[in-house]
Motif scaffolding. Structure first.
Motif: not given
Length: 246
Positions: A165-191
């Motif tokens: 649950e990210q307040k200001h971002m749709w996603g991020s990529c940490g230095k540890d190579r972990q990708i974080h995604l905002n779960w609200h993207l499921i409401f957008a079209p798959r593309p």
């Protein structure tokens, strides 16, 4: 949370200092804004930024509040209610059954089976929680699919994917190579979700938004600009507001 006075209007805001920031930036939400400044910024410099951007802040907050009114509103999680899912408003059907847990599935709409003995005053909250959990699992599956499709063949291998649950971002990529995604993207079209995943994958190679970064994005999703534009223009629609009935 401090308040910023603009005429007769008071707006909540938060101040965040960052050693990585090279200049001040402002992120606006419908009811507040965040001011990000370099770690060494003085109080006078911060106040100067706020004075200089006050008209823009007020205009943007008001505009976002108007856009937020278009967000889906759910009074009851019952048959006939609609929530966004992959770019479309999707109807739900709720049926009682003899199980003990709410079950969610999707067949041309959300099919929700609710325990027959679930108290009526608890049903909405329990169904909403179950639906959110189902959606978070769905976006995790979709994101993994896109990583498998585009990652290895482009030499972009994340350590893992986390749905947040990210307040200001749709996603991020940490230095540890972990990708974080905002779960609200499921409401957008798959593309659009695919673009968001590719965007973060490309940050594994390029940590900024230099031309080389966008060239890499374009090599994977050539129409990335249209997908990004959809997200920018429709971000206020990605979610729902649950309204309490009297």
């Amino acid at each position: 949370m401090p308040m910023f006075q603009i005429g007769e209007r008071q707006i909540d805001y938060s101040l965040r200092r960052s050693a990585k920031a090279t200049r001040a930036s402002i992120t606006v939400t419908p009811g507040s804004f965040e001011l990000l400044v370099p770690e060494q910024a003085t109080d006078d410099q911060i106040q100067a930024v706020l004075r200089r951007r006050r008209a823009w802040i007020l205009e943007t907050v008001c505009a976002m509040q108007e856009r937020a009114k278009a967000q889906a509103r759910v009074y009851r999680f019952a048959t006939g209610a609609k929530v966004p899912y992959r770019g479309q408003m999707t109807r739900m059907t709720v049926e009682p059954f003899d199980g003990t847990l709410v079950e969610v599935s999707f067949r041309n709409g959300f099919m929700i089976r609710m325990p027959r003995d679930l108290p009526e005053d608890e049903a909405d909250g329990v169904i909403e929680s179950a639906l959110r959990l189902w959606l978070r699992r769905r976006i995790r599956d979709d994101a993994k699919e896109f990583v498998q499709r585009h990652g290895a063949r482009n030499g972009l291998k994340p350590k893992g994917i986390q749905i947040k649950e990210q307040k200001h971002m749709w996603g991020s990529c940490g230095k540890d190579r972990q990708i974080h995604l905002n779960w609200h993207l499921i409401f957008a079209p798959r593309p659009v979700l695919e673009y968001a995943v590719v965007h973060e994958l490309c940050h594994l190679r390029h940590r900024n938004h230099a031309p080389e970064f966008w060239s890499l994005v374009a090599s994977i999703v050539p129409d990335w600009e249209a997908r990004k534009s959809w997200l920018d223009e429709n971000e206020h629609l990605l979610g729902w507001e649950r309204l309490q009935t009297a």
